[in-house]
Scaffold this motif. Structure first.
Motif, PDB file in Angstrom:
ATOM      1  N   ALA A   6       0.888  -1.329   0.019  1.00  0.00           N
ATOM      2  CA  ALA A   6      -0.044  -0.085  -0.134  1.00  0.00           C
ATOM      3  C   ALA A   6       1.109   1.322  -0.039  1.00  0.00           C
ATOM      4  O   ALA A   6       0.469   2.318  -0.360  1.00  0.00           O
ATOM      5  CB  ALA A   6      -1.036   0.118   1.227  1.00  0.00           C
ATOM      6  N   ASP A   7       2.222   1.179   0.335  1.00  0.00           N
ATOM      7  CA  ASP A   7       3.141   2.403   0.238  1.00  0.00           C
ATOM      8  C   ASP A   7       3.690   2.255  -0.730  1.00  0.00           C
ATOM      9  O   ASP A   7       4.056   1.581  -1.451  1.00  0.00           O
ATOM     10  CB  ASP A   7       4.095   2.152   1.580  1.00  0.00           C
ATOM     11  N   HIS A   8       3.900   3.718  -1.321  1.00  0.00           N
ATOM     12  CA  HIS A   8       5.135   3.917  -2.340  1.00  0.00           C
ATOM     13  C   HIS A   8       6.485   4.061  -1.804  1.00  0.00           C
ATOM     14  O   HIS A   8       6.714   4.202  -0.753  1.00  0.00           O
ATOM     15  CB  HIS A   8       4.626   5.051  -3.134  1.00  0.00           C
ATOM     16  N   VAL A   9       7.400   3.428  -2.739  1.00  0.00           N
ATOM     17  CA  VAL A   9       8.688   3.395  -2.267  1.00  0.00           C
ATOM     18  C   VAL A   9       9.772   4.272  -2.809  1.00  0.00           C
ATOM     19  O   VAL A   9      10.827   4.374  -2.795  1.00  0.00           O
ATOM     20  CB  VAL A   9       9.067   1.983  -2.451  1.00  0.00           C
ATOM     21  N   ASP A  10       9.178   5.457  -3.365  1.00  0.00           N
ATOM     22  CA  ASP A  10       9.976   6.547  -3.955  1.00  0.00           C
ATOM     23  C   ASP A  10      10.935   7.132  -3.096  1.00  0.00           C
ATOM     24  O   ASP A  10      12.268   7.107  -3.747  1.00  0.00           O
ATOM     25  CB  ASP A  10       9.058   7.851  -4.264  1.00  0.00           C
ATOM     26  N   GLU A  11      10.860   7.082  -1.712  1.00  0.00           N
ATOM     27  CA  GLU A  11      11.886   7.581  -1.115  1.00  0.00           C
ATOM     28  C   GLU A  11      12.954   6.596  -0.704  1.00  0.00           C
ATOM     29  O   GLU A  11      14.019   6.877  -0.294  1.00  0.00           O
ATOM     30  CB  GLU A  11      11.315   8.100   0.441  1.00  0.00           C
ATOM     31  N   LEU A  12      12.721   5.277  -0.887  1.00  0.00           N
ATOM     32  CA  LEU A  12      13.606   4.235  -0.769  1.00  0.00           C
ATOM     33  C   LEU A  12      14.479   3.904  -1.811  1.00  0.00           C
ATOM     34  O   LEU A  12      15.474   3.138  -2.008  1.00  0.00           O
ATOM     35  CB  LEU A  12      13.071   3.075  -0.201  1.00  0.00           C
ATOM     36  N   LEU A  13      14.152   4.397  -3.109  1.00  0.00           N
ATOM     37  CA  LEU A  13      14.536   3.804  -4.493  1.00  0.00           C
ATOM     38  C   LEU A  13      16.182   4.048  -4.578  1.00  0.00           C
ATOM     39  O   LEU A  13      16.988   3.192  -4.863  1.00  0.00           O
ATOM     40  CB  LEU A  13      13.999   4.445  -5.314  1.00  0.00           C
ATOM     41  N   GLY A  14      16.627   5.501  -4.080  1.00  0.00           N
ATOM     42  CA  GLY A  14      18.036   5.598  -4.266  1.00  0.00           C
ATOM     43  C   GLY A  14      18.839   4.832  -3.304  1.00  0.00           C
ATOM     44  O   GLY A  14      19.925   4.100  -3.829  1.00  0.00           O
ATOM     45  N   ALA A  15      18.476   4.917  -2.040  1.00  0.00           N
ATOM     46  CA  ALA A  15      19.118   3.887  -1.120  1.00  0.00           C
ATOM     47  C   ALA A  15      19.080   2.418  -1.677  1.00  0.00           C
ATOM     48  O   ALA A  15      20.077   1.826  -1.411  1.00  0.00           O
ATOM     49  CB  ALA A  15      18.533   3.939   0.223  1.00  0.00           C
ATOM     50  N   HIS A  16      18.068   1.869  -2.341  1.00  0.00           N
ATOM     51  CA  HIS A  16      17.681   0.713  -2.793  1.00  0.00           C
ATOM     52  C   HIS A  16      18.775   0.296  -3.741  1.00  0.00           C
ATOM     53  O   HIS A  16      19.596  -0.652  -3.754  1.00  0.00           O
ATOM     54  CB  HIS A  16      16.343   0.198  -3.238  1.00  0.00           C
ATOM     55  N   PHE A  17      18.986   1.154  -5.065  1.00  0.00           N
ATOM     56  CA  PHE A  17      19.674   0.912  -5.875  1.00  0.00           C
ATOM     57  C   PHE A  17      21.374   1.096  -5.666  1.00  0.00           C
ATOM     58  O   PHE A  17      22.101   0.733  -6.236  1.00  0.00           O
ATOM     59  CB  PHE A  17      19.209   1.802  -7.211  1.00  0.00           C
ATOM     60  N   ALA A  18      21.423   1.952  -4.586  1.00  0.00           N
ATOM     61  CA  ALA A  18      22.801   2.091  -4.013  1.00  0.00           C
ATOM     62  C   ALA A  18      23.376   1.243  -3.053  1.00  0.00           C
ATOM     63  O   ALA A  18      24.467   0.858  -2.559  1.00  0.00           O
ATOM     64  CB  ALA A  18      22.960   3.238  -3.281  1.00  0.00           C
ATOM     65  N   GLY A  19      22.522  -0.264  -2.867  1.00  0.00           N
ATOM     66  CA  GLY A  19      22.877  -1.233  -2.064  1.00  0.00           C
ATOM     67  C   GLY A  19      22.932  -0.882  -0.506  1.00  0.00           C
ATOM     68  O   GLY A  19      23.229  -1.262   0.152  1.00  0.00           O
ATOM     69  N   ALA A  20      22.009   0.286   0.018  1.00  0.00           N
ATOM     70  CA  ALA A  20      22.199   0.810   1.199  1.00  0.00           C
ATOM     71  C   ALA A  20      21.189   0.328   2.188  1.00  0.00           C
ATOM     72  O   ALA A  20      21.148   0.458   3.387  1.00  0.00           O
ATOM     73  CB  ALA A  20      22.069   2.418   1.405  1.00  0.00           C
ATOM     74  N   LEU A  21      20.236  -0.444   1.704  1.00  0.00           N
ATOM     75  CA  LEU A  21      19.125  -0.910   2.346  1.00  0.00           C
ATOM     76  C   LEU A  21      19.253  -2.538   2.841  1.00  0.00           C
ATOM     77  O   LEU A  21      19.903  -3.176   2.390  1.00  0.00           O
ATOM     78  CB  LEU A  21      17.626  -1.097   1.465  1.00  0.00           C
TER      79      LEU A  21
END
Length: 57
Positions: A6-21
């Motif tokens: 239900a949540d959008h993940v826009d705020e996590l995308l940069g960290a996701h693709f940088a391998g920081a999550l």
């Protein structure tokens, strides 16, 4: 923050693709991107920006 469907993940995308999550957050982003075209579009934009940044480093 772990995103669910239900949540959008826009705020996590940069960290996701940088391998920081952490793995749980990364899995949540993957699951959300499977069902949300808007966030997939945002993900494409983040990937383009990260690729451009890699060229200037």
């Amino acid at each position: 923050m772990v995103a669910d469907h239900a949540d959008h993940v826009d705020e996590l995308l940069g960290a996701h693709f940088a391998g920081a999550l952490d793995p749980v957050e990364s899995d949540a982003v993957h699951r959300h991107l499977e069902i949300c075209a808007g966030c997939r579009d945002s993900a494409d934009e983040v990937i383009e920006v990260l690729a451009a940044l890699a060229l200037i480093e």
